[in-house]
Design an enzyme around this catalytic site. Structure first.
Site, PDB file in Angstrom:
ATOM      1  N   GLY A   1       0.816  -1.214   0.000  1.00 30.66           N
ATOM      2  CA  GLY A   1       0.000   0.000   0.000  1.00 30.66           C
ATOM      3  C   GLY A   1       0.845   1.258   0.000  1.00 30.66           C
ATOM      4  O   GLY A   1       0.342   2.354   0.294  1.00 30.66           O
TER       5      GLY A   1
ATOM      6  N   ASP B   1       9.483  13.538   4.953  1.00 31.75           N
ATOM      7  CA  ASP B   1      10.127  13.916   6.208  1.00 31.75           C
ATOM      8  C   ASP B   1       9.150  14.425   7.255  1.00 31.75           C
ATOM      9  O   ASP B   1       9.384  14.241   8.460  1.00 31.75           O
ATOM     10  CB  ASP B   1      11.182  14.995   5.940  1.00 31.75           C
ATOM     11  CG  ASP B   1      12.318  14.487   5.073  1.00 31.75           C
ATOM     12  OD1 ASP B   1      12.568  13.266   5.085  1.00 31.75           O
ATOM     13  OD2 ASP B   1      12.929  15.310   4.361  1.00 31.75           O
TER      14      ASP B   1
ATOM     15  N   SER C   1       5.115   2.912   5.307  1.00 32.78           N
ATOM     16  CA  SER C   1       3.884   2.371   4.708  1.00 32.78           C
ATOM     17  C   SER C   1       3.559   1.023   5.340  1.00 32.78           C
ATOM     18  O   SER C   1       2.389   0.644   5.458  1.00 32.78           O
ATOM     19  CB  SER C   1       4.053   2.193   3.191  1.00 32.78           C
ATOM     20  OG  SER C   1       4.328   3.428   2.578  1.00 32.78           O
TER      21      SER C   1
ATOM     22  N   LYS D   1     -46.211 -11.029 -13.794  1.00 34.78           N
ATOM     23  CA  LYS D   1     -45.241 -11.840 -13.048  1.00 34.78           C
ATOM     24  C   LYS D   1     -44.471 -10.950 -12.066  1.00 34.78           C
ATOM     25  O   LYS D   1     -44.050  -9.850 -12.404  1.00 34.78           O
ATOM     26  CB  LYS D   1     -44.268 -12.513 -14.016  1.00 34.78           C
ATOM     27  CG  LYS D   1     -43.390 -13.585 -13.367  1.00 34.78           C
ATOM     28  CD  LYS D   1     -42.627 -14.338 -14.461  1.00 34.78           C
ATOM     29  CE  LYS D   1     -41.911 -15.556 -13.904  1.00 34.78           C
ATOM     30  NZ  LYS D   1     -40.828 -15.201 -12.989  1.00 34.78           N
TER      31      LYS D   1
ATOM     32  N   GLU E   1     -33.016 -12.550  -4.442  1.00 26.82           N
ATOM     33  CA  GLU E   1     -31.995 -12.774  -5.458  1.00 26.82           C
ATOM     34  C   GLU E   1     -30.809 -11.832  -5.274  1.00 26.82           C
ATOM     35  O   GLU E   1     -29.646 -12.233  -5.424  1.00 26.82           O
ATOM     36  CB  GLU E   1     -32.616 -12.607  -6.841  1.00 26.82           C
ATOM     37  CG  GLU E   1     -33.606 -13.725  -7.168  1.00 26.82           C
ATOM     38  CD  GLU E   1     -34.437 -13.453  -8.397  1.00 26.82           C
ATOM     39  OE1 GLU E   1     -34.267 -12.379  -9.017  1.00 26.82           O
ATOM     40  OE2 GLU E   1     -35.277 -14.313  -8.739  1.00 26.82           O
TER      41      GLU E   1
END
Length: 479
Positions: free
Chosen positions: A104, A145, A153, A337, A344
């Site tokens: 990262g 700095d 990191s 319908k 779902e």
């Protein structure tokens, strides 16, 4: 605010040389290199990680000013810049994708560069450093700095991972599941006296109440919430202070504890420094643990959604025991319908979460970098997606499906009294073998259990009516 409008196109530099950054961008050379070196995927680093990183920089700036390692002037500007990021004012300044360096680093530097350039802007310093003396250049906030002071990191990014994960789980996932829990609890109460036929192996079984059936779903969700909550204490342990490999190089004694305390105060959450920074950098078992909890919840919710969909199948040629809310037309060709769309959607979310867990598990098992796990971005991206999806989809399922479910009591009674498995109540009276003969003969002849039992001579009509009572089959008998 004229922050973006005031940013000119310019040449930025890092240890590899110079490159151009277009107008309107607060980032610097390392961010620009990442944009150019990873020109694929539309999967951006989650903003939750960015905000967490900005919080870390804010706390570090304040700490380093307090101990005299950073000027108050710089620290104040850096904290303001970090606050602006946290409040969402600079979201477009974080364009990097998840698929970058495994530590990262590019995202950490993206945040460092944006904070540094924005802090310099707050301080009234020009972007163009041409002609400035070395002394004048010292007035500038440096991304490495100053903003990255006391960090690597390798410890800053996993700290941001944990902060983002805990925030998402506690503010999105758990609240969403609690909405679903409460909706299910309402149905348990509403359906407590509706007796229906049970099913095992997709075949008729003995009766239970619809409330009892829903109580199983309710318990699954309650356990799921408990599992997620149980994973949070491990995520509260922060890597910051380990720097490059876990030793704490370039920090001072007590820094890790102080920063963890500052982050806890800022977030009002129970963050503490990790007791072993080598583990915190090299392994992410706590993230796998949290993902495993989400994976289990996904399995639970998939089962619940499938059951509800099946119980509501029809409306005339399926089970039809439940009526699900009609949220939208279900077909572009079949008039009238209506489909179980919330079920779902939830099952697709569950499929994604289960897939995310596979990726997180694999990523967390990798150790070729020894003192550093180098799959960090994909792990936190997947975890945050899982946590967000489950929380939001659970709430939607609760509000747009569960809360509107109605029991079709006529259909439930029809199926209950047409079931052959009511014969199970006869086992204590005539034995399993004779009861099985009644059920199989009735099925072959298309006759009722009562008529068949009497015809076979196993009992009288009065005995059948006394012994086969659905209301007496939904729990253990009193002694």
């Amino acid at each position: 605010m004229t922050v973006v409008e005031d940013i000119p196109a310019r040449i930025e530099s890092d240890t590899l040389g110079e490159l151009k950054v277009e107008a309107g961008n607060l980032w610097g050379a390392q961010t620009q290199r990442s944009i150019e070196n990873f020109p694929f995927s539309n999967c951006q680093m989650p903003l939750d990680v960015i905000y967490a990183q900005a919080l870390i920089k804010k706390c570090c700036a304040k700490y380093h000013a307090q101990i005299g390692k950073l000027s108050e002037k710089k620290a104040t500007a850096m904290q303001q810049a970090a606050e602006e990021i946290i409040s969402g004012q600079h979201d477009k300044q974080f364009p990097l994708v998840v698929y970058q360096t495994g530590s990262g680093t590019q995202t950490n530097m993206n945040v460092n560069e944006v904070i540094a350039n924005r802090a310099n802007q707050i301080l009234g310093l020009p972007f163009d450093k041409t002609g400035l003396t070395e002394e004048e250049k010292k007035a500038y906030v440096s991304p490495n700095d100053d903003v990255n002071m006391g960090q690597s990191s390798n410890d800053s990014f996993p700290t941001a991972m944990h902060i983002a994960a805990v925030r998402c789980l506690t503010t999105v996932t758990i609240p969403g599941l609690k909405v679903l829990r409460d909706a299910l609890a309402d149905k348990v109460k509403k359906f407590e006296n509706i007796i229906k036929i049970g099913r095992t192996h997709s075949q008729d079984a003995t009766p239970l109440t619809l409330g009892q059936e829903f109580s199983g779903y309710l318990q699954q969700v309650e356990y799921g919430i408990e599992r997620i909550e149980a994973s949070i204490p491990a995520l509260n342990r922060l890597a910051l202070g380990g720097t490059a490999v876990g030793t704490g190089l370039n920090t001072v004694m007590g820094y890790d504890v102080a920063i963890a305390k500052a982050i806890a105060e800022e977030t009002k959450m129970d963050f503490v420094t990790a007791p072993n920074k080598f583990e915190a950098l090299a392994a992410h078992d706590s993230l796998i643990h949290a993902s495993a909890a989400l994976n289990t919840v996904a399995a639970s919710l998939h089962k619940i959604a499938c059951d509800v969909r099946w119980l509501g199948s029809g409306p005339r040629c399926g089970l039809g025991e439940l009526s699900l809310p009609a949220n939208e037309p279900g077909s572009s060709i079949m008039p009238g319908k209506v489909n179980p769309t919330q079920c779902e959607a939830l099952t697709m979310v569950c499929a994604q979460v289960i897939g995310n867990h596979a990726a997180i598990t694999f990523a967390g098992s990798q150790g070729p970098a020894l003192e550093l796990n180098v799959y960090k971005p994909v792990m936190i991206s997947n975890l945050l997606q899982s946590a967000t999806l489950l929380g939001q989809a659970s709430e939607s399922f609760a509000v747009r499906c569960i809360s509107g479910i109605e029991a079709n009591e006529g259909r439930i009674k029809e199926l209950l009294h047409g079931s052959l498995m009511l014969v199970t109540a006869l086992n204590p009276h005539i034995g399993y073998k004779n009861a099985a003969k009644i059920a199989m003969t009735a099925h072959e002849r298309g006759a009722t259990l009562k008529d068949t039992a009497i015809e076979l001579g196993f009992l009288t009509a009065e005995q059948f009516d006394e012994w086969v009572v659905a209301e007496d089959m939904i729990g253990p008998k009193q002694k």
